[in-house]
Design a protein around this motif. Structure first.
Motif, short mmCIF file in Angstrom:
data_model
loop_
_atom_site.label_atom_id
_atom_site.label_comp_id
_atom_site.label_asym_id
_atom_site.label_seq_id
_atom_site.Cartn_x
_atom_site.Cartn_y
_atom_site.Cartn_z
N ARG A 1 37.91 36.59 29.17
CA ARG A 1 37.32 36.07 30.40
C ARG A 1 36.79 34.65 30.19
O ARG A 1 36.95 33.77 31.05
CB ARG A 1 36.19 36.98 30.88
CG ARG A 1 36.66 38.24 31.55
CD ARG A 1 35.51 39.14 31.94
NE ARG A 1 36.00 40.38 32.53
CZ ARG A 1 35.29 41.49 32.61
NH1 ARG A 1 34.04 41.52 32.13
NH2 ARG A 1 35.80 42.58 33.16
N LEU B 1 45.09 37.99 30.40
CA LEU B 1 44.39 39.17 30.87
C LEU B 1 45.24 40.43 30.73
O LEU B 1 44.74 41.50 30.40
CB LEU B 1 43.95 38.98 32.32
CG LEU B 1 42.78 38.00 32.50
CD1 LEU B 1 42.69 37.52 33.95
CD2 LEU B 1 41.47 38.66 32.08
N VAL C 1 40.71 45.12 33.22
CA VAL C 1 41.00 43.75 33.67
C VAL C 1 41.60 43.71 35.06
O VAL C 1 42.02 42.65 35.51
CB VAL C 1 41.94 43.04 32.66
CG1 VAL C 1 41.27 42.89 31.31
CG2 VAL C 1 43.27 43.77 32.54
N ASP D 1 39.84 41.30 37.34
CA ASP D 1 40.08 39.93 36.89
C ASP D 1 41.45 39.44 37.34
O ASP D 1 41.60 38.31 37.81
CB ASP D 1 39.99 39.85 35.36
CG ASP D 1 38.63 40.31 34.84
OD1 ASP D 1 37.72 39.47 34.75
OD2 ASP D 1 38.50 41.50 34.54
N GLY E 1 32.75 33.62 34.71
CA GLY E 1 33.63 34.04 33.63
C GLY E 1 33.06 33.70 32.25
O GLY E 1 33.25 34.45 31.29
#
Length: 471
Positions: free
Chosen positions: A381, A414, A426, A429, A463
């Motif tokens: 991240r 990711l 993830v 994300d 992040g």
């Protein structure tokens, strides 16, 4: 994106994929796979002693190969919850930009938000209202008694747009108003709001940042709120970092009231201030970078200043390190971590310490098996946040395809992190990266492009781990 740039980008992604998956780094000899029948348990996260802050530190790779390798240390800090506690009285200065660019809707919303904030004040709180254009005007700070609150509301009604943007004058006036009773309050906070670039007074970033650093050194916390898409987001973010407060970006001024209320809540539930993390690097370990934070290095010590913490506030620091493993089976000390702060619950200074170590192995599958899943996701991240910052800069400069390339790199990173942790770890994300990619593709007007840049930089801050201090 031309073929050369694409090739270099893919090469970078493959190199980082190797890092994420724990593959051998340059200079690390490959070994034949060996089946580990009963692998030893992974070392648990190290948690600091109880206090108003809880510290949890971990390594992305608790097992490392012999030779030089790169890994990440992550440190989570959490402010203690104080159930049933009455919020602390605050000494607050609200500093509002009323330059010509605030004319109309934005200033009307700023005034409405100020009225809302006045309504939240208690009689033991103290409030000053400052507004600036080319010049600066103030309603002197006073305890928020019913009579004074009525006076404050009348003063807000009389604010009108005028002049340029003299942020420095606004900061100076706010500091003066707070200083007249600063010693009587545990929490002294300045909330700065602006929709534009500084055009009068001190206009260079360095000079303004130095002014905020001086405010912080005097015991005043600074939060910075940018409204619209024309303000300098890098400068306002720096204000929040150097001022140990929070940063917020509002595209629509109608949300100002909620943000003022949130910052008041943060200020009035502060449990720790003067928070610093120090990483001590033993022989054999060197610093790669502190991801997303300004850090100071002196000799083998790296110091990171953090915001004041409110109850329940979470902040994370991710540090990239290079360490050298020696004899197989030995333990290598990667870094020592020291947390120091003023505990506002205990009313005393506190220091917590932790040590992060890794075991040297010649079995690559052991490096992979013992990889810390959470720390791996946190590290990716942070790396994605660095790419997001680069993407925002490229988009701002008109290099849209390059910007989209950084986001596509993030998607690959990711996905590889999901292979180590789990796809669910993830999923959010990846959805956010796709939303950013779609926004980059659809942005047509200059206003939409500026908005996308600012949104990306907010996502990057989160992040990096600036979760509680980014609104």
């Amino acid at each position: 994106m031309n073929r050369t740039v694409l090739f270099l980008s893919l090469a970078g992604v493959l190199a980082l994929t190797a890092l994420v998956l724990g593959l051998p780094q340059v200079g690390v000899p490959k070994t034949q796979p060996v089946v580990v029948a009963h692998p030893p348990p992974r070392p648990p996260p190290l948690t600091g002693a109880p206090g108003s802050l809880t510290m949890t530190s971990r390594l992305s790779h608790p097992y490392v190969p012999a030779g030089s390798s790169e890994l990440f240390a992550t440190v989570d800090l959490m402010g203690a919850e104080v159930p049933g506690a009455r919020r602390s009285p605050v000494n607050l200065a609200l500093v509002i930009d009323r330059s010509g660019s605030m004319s109309g809707y934005k200033l009307a919303q700023a005034k409405q938000a100020a009225r809302h904030l006045i309504g939240l004040m208690r009689e033991e709180d103290r409030l000053a209202i400052v507004h600036y254009g080319s010049d600066v005007k103030s309603l002197p700070a006073a305890l928020a008694t019913p009579a004074q609150r009525e006076r404050m509301l009348q003063y807000v009604d009389g604010i009108w747009d005028d002049g340029g943007t003299n942020i420095a004058a606004g900061l100076s006036a706010g500091r003066f108003q707070l200083s007249t009773a600063q010693s009587s309050f545990r929490v002294n906070r300045l909330i700065l709001m602006s929709d534009g670039q500084p055009t009068e007074g001190i206009t260079d970033d360095e000079g303004l940042e130095r002014q905020v650093q001086e405010l912080r050194a005097s015991g005043i916390t600074v939060s910075a709120i940018g409204v619209g898409t024309d303000f300098n987001e890098d400068l306002m973010q720096a204000f929040a970092e150097y001022g140990a407060g929070a940063y917020g970006f509002l595209e629509d001024a109608s949300q100002l009231a909620a943000l003022f209320q949130k910052d008041l809540q943060q200020a009035s539930t502060t449990v720790a201030r003067g928070v610093t993390l120090t990483f001590t690097l033993p022989s054999g370990t060197s610093l790669g970078e502190v991801m997303g934070y300004n850090a100071r290095q002196s000799g083998n010590q790296v110091t990171v200043s953090l915001p004041d913490f409110s109850a329940g506030q979470l902040e994370r620091v991710v540090v990239r390190l290079v360490t050298t493993g020696q004899a197989v089976g030995s333990t290598v000390r990667v870094t020592d971590v020291s947390l120091s702060y003023s505990d506002l619950i205990r009313q005393a200074p506190v220091e917590n310490n932790a040590a992060l170590s890794a075991v040297v192995t010649d079995r690559q599958e052991e490096v992979l098996a013992r990889q810390d899943k959470d720390a791996t996701v946190y590290a990716v991240r942070a790396r994605s946040a660095a790419n997001l910052q680069k993407a925002a800069e490229a988009l701002r400069d008109g290099r849209r395809e390059e910007a989209k390339g950084y986001i596509q790199q993030n998607q690959v990173m990711l996905q590889e992190a999901g292979a180590v942790a789990s796809p669910a770890a993830v999923a959010a994300d990846l959805a956010e990266q796709q939303a950013t990619l779609d926004e980059y593709s659809s942005a047509g007007s200059e206003e939409e492009l500026r908005s996308a840049v600012k949104k990306s930089k907010v996502k990057a801050l989160k992040g990096f781990g600036k979760v509680g201090s980014t609104y």
